[in-house]
Design an enzyme around this catalytic site. Structure first.
Site, mmCIF file in Angstrom:
data_model
loop_
_atom_site.group_PDB
_atom_site.id
_atom_site.type_symbol
_atom_site.label_atom_id
_atom_site.label_comp_id
_atom_site.label_asym_id
_atom_site.label_seq_id
_atom_site.Cartn_x
_atom_site.Cartn_y
_atom_site.Cartn_z
ATOM 1 N N ASN A 10 -48.308 -33.530 -38.982
ATOM 2 C CA ASN A 10 -49.597 -33.916 -39.545
ATOM 3 C C ASN A 10 -50.698 -33.508 -38.577
ATOM 4 O O ASN A 10 -50.681 -33.920 -37.419
ATOM 5 C CB ASN A 10 -49.643 -35.435 -39.804
ATOM 6 C CG ASN A 10 -50.920 -35.838 -40.510
ATOM 7 O OD1 ASN A 10 -52.015 -35.741 -39.962
ATOM 8 N ND2 ASN A 10 -50.786 -36.291 -41.755
ATOM 9 N N SER A 47 -50.109 -33.532 -45.631
ATOM 10 C CA SER A 47 -51.449 -34.045 -45.854
ATOM 11 C C SER A 47 -51.261 -35.443 -46.419
ATOM 12 O O SER A 47 -50.620 -35.624 -47.456
ATOM 13 C CB SER A 47 -52.201 -33.151 -46.830
ATOM 14 O OG SER A 47 -53.551 -33.564 -46.896
ATOM 15 N N GLU A 48 -51.788 -36.448 -45.718
ATOM 16 C CA GLU A 48 -51.386 -37.823 -46.011
ATOM 17 C C GLU A 48 -51.894 -38.342 -47.361
ATOM 18 O O GLU A 48 -51.486 -39.411 -47.805
ATOM 19 C CB GLU A 48 -51.789 -38.763 -44.875
ATOM 20 C CG GLU A 48 -53.283 -38.940 -44.674
ATOM 21 C CD GLU A 48 -53.842 -37.996 -43.627
ATOM 22 O OE1 GLU A 48 -53.258 -36.925 -43.413
ATOM 23 O OE2 GLU A 48 -54.891 -38.334 -43.035
ATOM 24 N N ASN A 49 -52.745 -37.566 -48.014
ATOM 25 C CA ASN A 49 -53.138 -37.972 -49.364
ATOM 26 C C ASN A 49 -52.080 -37.622 -50.407
ATOM 27 O O ASN A 49 -52.247 -37.962 -51.583
ATOM 28 C CB ASN A 49 -54.492 -37.355 -49.752
ATOM 29 C CG ASN A 49 -54.495 -35.845 -49.647
ATOM 30 O OD1 ASN A 49 -53.978 -35.292 -48.685
ATOM 31 N ND2 ASN A 49 -55.061 -35.183 -50.624
ATOM 32 N N SER A 109 -46.305 -41.529 -49.124
ATOM 33 C CA SER A 109 -46.797 -40.719 -48.020
ATOM 34 C C SER A 109 -46.758 -41.502 -46.711
ATOM 35 O O SER A 109 -46.294 -41.011 -45.681
ATOM 36 C CB SER A 109 -48.233 -40.276 -48.310
ATOM 37 O OG SER A 109 -48.722 -39.478 -47.267
#
Lengths: 218, 231, 231, 218
Positions: free
Chosen positions: A23, A46-48, A88
């Site tokens: 990340n 991508s943490e979304n 996530s």
């Protein structure tokens, strides 16, 4: 001479191992993607809700429904996966990420990090940063060694509200690559032409110089 | 339940009252329930507590509700792409509770899953843990986080069937599935409403049991915050 | 990680040792990792703690491991379709910890999601709560349940790609996705191994990040416990 | 005359409302599916991961990968959904099911239920029963009024290990339909030809006879 942002990213990219899930935070960390070594295949999260983030799209491929955590339009790659926010952060909190690279306002010799809030200024929020520093074993901080007023960002103790405690073990600044061990910063590598004294003078925390300290090459 | 399908946002939002707690799906402006927000703005309900990862921008998303001072409290992880938000926050008109993004997501899921609270290491030793129970478990410190629920959850899906089964597209999924779980009444707006059986049962993101009302939205703008291009 | 693809169960199961804790996906005999179990039986590893919703039948599934007395403890929600299991349990050779099915599933998910424990109302006032912390929250009593992890998790999927992304079929999904999350090393056996990009990224049940090793299984029997027919 | 299993199921089916999500346990509860009233559309959940369970398959449609919680081969219906075990029990624990129908060995006037374990006998486990009774607001117990030794299964206090506490509010037995209110059984309806006295004599707990007690019709 101090490293450019690109060189900081380039130095960090050498720490990547093949097969890693990584990340990359906003700013310098994002640039790391441009310097991934030949033969090393990393998957960017991508943490979304995306694992396997590709480059920015060409004009004709822009999709409002496909953005990264910085709200930028992105693309997917073969083998990408989409998921929801709780899945996530299950990945992140559960320790499944191999590396997090993120920026900081301050770090200290205890491994504490502050990167989300300056009292008295408008607070935007921590986003996923607290989860990332709490959930990832392997974190590299990317930042300038001193702030724009020339004050060290490597401290005995963070003065700003914390993002996480005792979680940072490595930092790459424009001046050096340092680890944090046993309550001290350990100087491991110097930017080309930067002296040990320069790093010492701009480090406001206990600093140990490694026996094998060396100069980075680019 | 059998009256699940509504014709538009106006019908679907019946029952909303001042001072309620709402969840709104979306990350940034991606996957936000545009039709529901438009209707909330039209209805001018006030005193709302909004749980949403972000707070929109000045002239779109939750920003439109902020313009009308409909919101008294935001529970979010990242805000302030938005001048009016900043003004209200600094003036004290708007209360803001900031939570780590993963904690926020998990609190919603927990609320929907009948888990009243859970421990997480996230935020330990920070402001987020202030006033919360902390505990050492197997040598590490954790914070006890209570779950979240809402009177209404508004979610936006790509396709949905008349039983309320939903699928999302791309990263527009984000918080929508967990908020769908946590709404006492969950209202889904979809780009395309189809008949039961048209969605593959093996690839549904949100089972219809979590969705009390569904309607096909109109006029999706899908605004892009950061249009970033490779030449 | 890049050495993720294995040719068969024998290669994929390297590193298993006596006295380890294992998770095995499946509900009844549906969706069980047949190839992994066959290899565990061949390896004759002993002293195992097995976390699995059920314990197979006498001559299939985990029952095959019980025949060889490889298991010292089962953590399950429903067992005993199996005479040898009963014998070992009653003789005290086999320790059995019975958990509510939903609690078992959530403990696995929590283990994979970095949540060391969570409160649930399930089991309050029953044997399941004995020795566990209980607490009143908003007028209701809850039990604190610690999460579960395993040295190895064995899961069975329908299709998987070489990055470890998995999709399941029908109700063979069951515990497999949550156990995949909770294994320190998760080994997935799939009916069909495909190239990255062949699975639709929007419809993957288990992201490859949870899968350390993957191989294409052979000779699936897929035994049916209760063949029930409409004439 | 005491109700048959089919009649118990038939009586319970009258409690179903259109649009409900219902979990039917093994045994008599399963039979409820055969008596769903005209015009009432309910969705059956199978806690191993299916919402929208259809009838048993014809020979050519048998699929080993599609079973119900009783491990029987089943089918799906248009609008069915498949999910994993944690999502399944999120539905149940989170209170999203409208009705659970399940069998019991004992229930008592406090609403406690015991249905999974007899000390000294082989224990098979609780499966999903504890989650269902803790997570569903609306539960109907389906069972015989007395056990095969003629002893009441409606007690002042359960003697067997509990499945759940203070969760049962309604029960349909072969003799009667009763509710549990304020620490008492309340006799609401009698099986055709069964007397209040018969129910009283076979109920080993406080029993109140509702003013409007009536006879079921089939």
């Amino acid at each position: 001479m101090a490293l450019s942002k690109q060189q900081i990213a380039q130095r960090i990219a050498r720490e990547l191992n093949d097969g890693w899930y990584v990340n990359l935070g906003i700013g310098i960390p994002t640039l790391v993607a441009n310097y991934i070594p030949e033969g090393v295949n990393v998957t960017l999260q991508s943490e979304n809700g995306l694992l396997g983030m590709g480059p920015f799209p060409t004009e004709d491929k822009v999709d409002a429904d496909l953005i990264n955590a910085g709200k930028q339009t992105v693309t997917m790659l073969p083998g990408s996966v989409l998921f929801n926010s709780s899945d996530s952060f299950a990945m992140i909190r559960g320790g499944h990420m191999d590396l997090t690279v993120l920026g900081a306002m301050e770090i200290d010799q205890n491994g504490d990090i502050a990167n989300w809030k300056i009292p008295g200024k408008m607070v935007k929020g921590m986003g996923g940063a607290m989860d990332l520093v709490a959930g990832t074993e392997n974190i590299i901080v990317a930042m300038t060694h001193a702030n724009k007023h020339g004050k060290s960002k490597l401290l005995k103790q963070c003065s700003l509200p914390l993002t996480g405690r005792a979680c940072i073990k490595r930092v790459v600044t424009d001046l050096a690559y340092l680890t944090i061990e046993n309550g001290s910063f350990v100087l491991r590598e110097l930017a080309p032409g930067v002296s040990v004294e320069e790093v010492k003078s701009l480090t406001n925390g206990d600093l140990v110089v490694a026996d094998d300290v060396c100069e980075m090459t680019f | 339940m059998s009256k699940r399908v509504y014709t538009n946002a106006q019908d679907a939002l019946a029952g909303i009252e001042d001072n309620m707690t709402l969840m709104l799906g979306g990350f940034g402006l991606c996957g936000i329930p545009e039709n529901c927000i438009r209707e909330l703005v039209r209805l001018k309900v006030k005193g709302l507590t909004c749980i949403s990862n972000n707070a929109g921008v000045d002239d779109f998303g939750i920003g439109l509700m902020l313009q009308q001072q409909q919101v008294v409290k935001m529970i979010s992880s990242y805000v302030g792409e938005n001048a009016e938000f900043e003004r209200q926050m600094l003036s004290g008109e708007l209360e803001v509770e900031l939570l780590p993004q993963g904690t926020l997501a998990e609190k919603c899921r927990a609320g929907g899953a009948g888990i009243p609270s859970f421990f997480t290491a996230t935020g330990y030793g920070t402001e987020v843990a202030e006033g919360k129970e902390t505990r050492e478990i197997d040598g590490r410190m954790y914070v006890l986080e209570p779950s979240l629920t809402a009177d209404f959850a508004y979610v936006k899906a790509w396709k949905g069937d008349k039983y309320g089964n939903l699928i999302f597209k791309g990263t527009a999924r984000n918080f929508n599935p967990v908020m769908a779980m946590a709404g006492k009444i969950t209202i889904a707006e979809v780009e395309e409403l189809v008949e039961p059986g048209e969605l593959d049962p093996n690839f549904i993101h949100t089972p219809g049991i979590f969705v009390q009302r569904i309607f096909e939205g109109v006029d999706y703008e899908k605004r892009i915050e950061q249009r970033t291009i490779t030449q």
